[in-house]
Design a protein around this motif. Structure first.
Motif, PDB file in Angstrom:
ATOM      1  N   ASP A 298       0.832  -1.200   0.000  1.00 26.39           N
ATOM      2  CA  ASP A 298       0.000   0.000   0.000  1.00 26.39           C
ATOM      3  C   ASP A 298       0.872   1.259   0.000  1.00 26.39           C
ATOM      4  O   ASP A 298       0.561   2.248  -0.681  1.00 26.39           O
ATOM      5  CB  ASP A 298      -0.912  -0.010   1.234  1.00 26.39           C
ATOM      6  N   ARG A 299       1.984   1.207   0.709  1.00 28.55           N
ATOM      7  CA  ARG A 299       2.882   2.368   0.776  1.00 28.55           C
ATOM      8  C   ARG A 299       3.484   2.677  -0.594  1.00 28.55           C
ATOM      9  O   ARG A 299       3.560   3.835  -1.010  1.00 28.55           O
ATOM     10  CB  ARG A 299       3.999   2.110   1.786  1.00 28.55           C
TER      11      ARG A 299
ATOM     12  N   LYS B  23       1.297   7.108  -6.729  1.00 29.05           N
ATOM     13  CA  LYS B  23       0.218   8.047  -7.045  1.00 29.05           C
ATOM     14  C   LYS B  23       0.653   9.485  -6.810  1.00 29.05           C
ATOM     15  O   LYS B  23       0.330  10.379  -7.601  1.00 29.05           O
ATOM     16  CB  LYS B  23      -1.025   7.719  -6.206  1.00 29.05           C
ATOM     17  N   THR B  24       1.393   9.719  -5.717  1.00 24.96           N
ATOM     18  CA  THR B  24       1.858  11.089  -5.443  1.00 24.96           C
ATOM     19  C   THR B  24       2.873  11.540  -6.488  1.00 24.96           C
ATOM     20  O   THR B  24       3.043  12.748  -6.706  1.00 24.96           O
ATOM     21  CB  THR B  24       2.510  11.202  -4.042  1.00 24.96           C
TER      22      THR B  24
ATOM     23  N   LYS C 206       0.714   4.187  -2.875  1.00 26.74           N
ATOM     24  CA  LYS C 206       0.413   5.577  -2.534  1.00 26.74           C
ATOM     25  C   LYS C 206       1.524   6.507  -3.014  1.00 26.74           C
ATOM     26  O   LYS C 206       1.256   7.608  -3.504  1.00 26.74           O
ATOM     27  CB  LYS C 206       0.211   5.714  -1.024  1.00 26.74           C
TER      28      LYS C 206
END
Length: 349
Positions: A36-37, A43-44, A40
């Motif tokens: 998940d990290r 995406k950033t 994320k």
């Protein structure tokens, strides 16, 4: 291997194609388990699509380890060029040229367009990956035009340096998200001239490189810039890179707009045939590059969804689609859109 919208990627899936940083380091290596990290973070960084491993598509391969290493070297040297070009960094520029020529040599020997393109662009690495992808596209297009290898290497070098003139323009203008003022737009339109001046006066580049850099925004109808050249008054090298630069640029997400869909980007290029772009080169473009990349999930006009498992040369919008049985994921059928003329691609799914 499949190409997947990052919003649809599940935790613990495995990255299928390495992602490079802006200085040529591997940001995430193929084979890494996506937590998940990681998702994320991607995406950033402005990543919307990534390749993930998929046993159903294990024969669909887009990663080439040797090619990735050559690209790493090229991006590292490009990063150094951008930082040193205004400081007479002759060694860095020569090093970059040699890295590009090694990459071109490998590409011309292997000629696998599906493995050579579609690298993942982040907000940070956009500039370098865009320049590199433009250069790679120009290499394939030039090869299809039967340009000799030595001239292709010069063209590819010009293509990878085509935006070097932007180093003379304020970052406030280059990175502006809003509408440019008239004066800012005039300044942006000077970057091909700035680029030629830098490379001619400081680094004594070949005529092919200089024309590629100075003419990549010219258009065959005379409505380009900075010189307003028309038709064959634009070198064939400038005409080649003009096509590749636009196609790669509109296919990428930018801070001020979302990317065009694959079909929209392709239609934009085809619509420019004979006015913006050289008509004969557009015909070669159609025979060289496909609309939908391998592994992409697409939706057909009959409602069926499947993954691109193969391409039909000369028919860029008629790929081969692999459709899986909902109840048995190991069971599938292949639909060759070249043979199913009553079915069309509606878009990415």
């Amino acid at each position: 291997m499949r190409l997947e919208c990052i919003d649809n990627v599940r935790e613990m899936e495995v990255l299928g194609k390495s992602i490079l940083s802006d200085d040529g380091q591997i940001l995430l290596k193929s084979g890494v388990v996506l937590t998940d990290r990681y998702l994320k973070k991607l995406k950033t960084l402005g990543v919307y699509y990534i390749y993930v491993e998929d046993e159903r598509l294990e024969d669909v391969k887009v990663e080439d380890t040797e090619l990735t290493e050559l690209k790493q070297c090229a991006i590292k040297s490009l990063s150094r060029v951008a930082k040193n070009v205004s400081l007479n960094g002759e060694r860095e520029v020569k090093d970059s040229i040699e890295k590009v020529k090694s990459l071109v040599e490998y590409i011309l020997d292997n000629k696998d367009v599906d493995k050579s393109l579609n690298d993942i662009k982040t907000y940070d690495n956009y500039t370098y990956v865009h320049c590199l992808d433009t250069s790679i596209m120009a290499t394939f297009l030039a090869a299809s035009l039967n340009i000799n290898k030595d001239k292709i290497k010069e063209l590819a070098t010009g293509a990878v340096l085509h935006d070097v003139g932007k180093t003379k323009i304020s970052n406030k203008i280059i990175n502006k998200t809003g509408k440019l003022t008239e004066e800012e737009f005039k300044e942006i339109r000077k970057h091909p001239i700035y680029g030629r001046d830098i490379l001619e006066k400081k680094f004594y580049m070949s005529d092919i490189i200089l024309k590629t850099v100075s003419e990549h925004h010219e258009r065959v109808d005379g409505k380009g810039y900075p010189y307003g050249l028309k038709g064959n008054n634009i070198s064939k090298y400038g005409r080649i890179v003009a096509i590749c630069d636009v196609y790669d640029a509109v296919s990428s997400d930018r801070c001020y707009r979302r990317r065009f869909s694959p079909s929209e980007a392709y239609e934009l290029i085809l619509a420019g045939s004979g006015n913006a772009f050289d008509e004969d080169m557009i015909m070669k473009f159609r025979n060289t590059f496909s609309v939908y990349p391998l592994g992409a999930k697409i939706r057909l006009s009959n409602g069926i969804e499947g993954y691109v498992s193969g391409q039909n040369k000369g028919y860029p919008d008629r790929p081969i689609i692999r459709v899986f049985d909902d109840y048995n994921k190991s069971s599938y059928k292949e639909i060759d859109l070249l043979k199913c003329t009553n079915v069309t691609v509606k878009g990415l799914s």
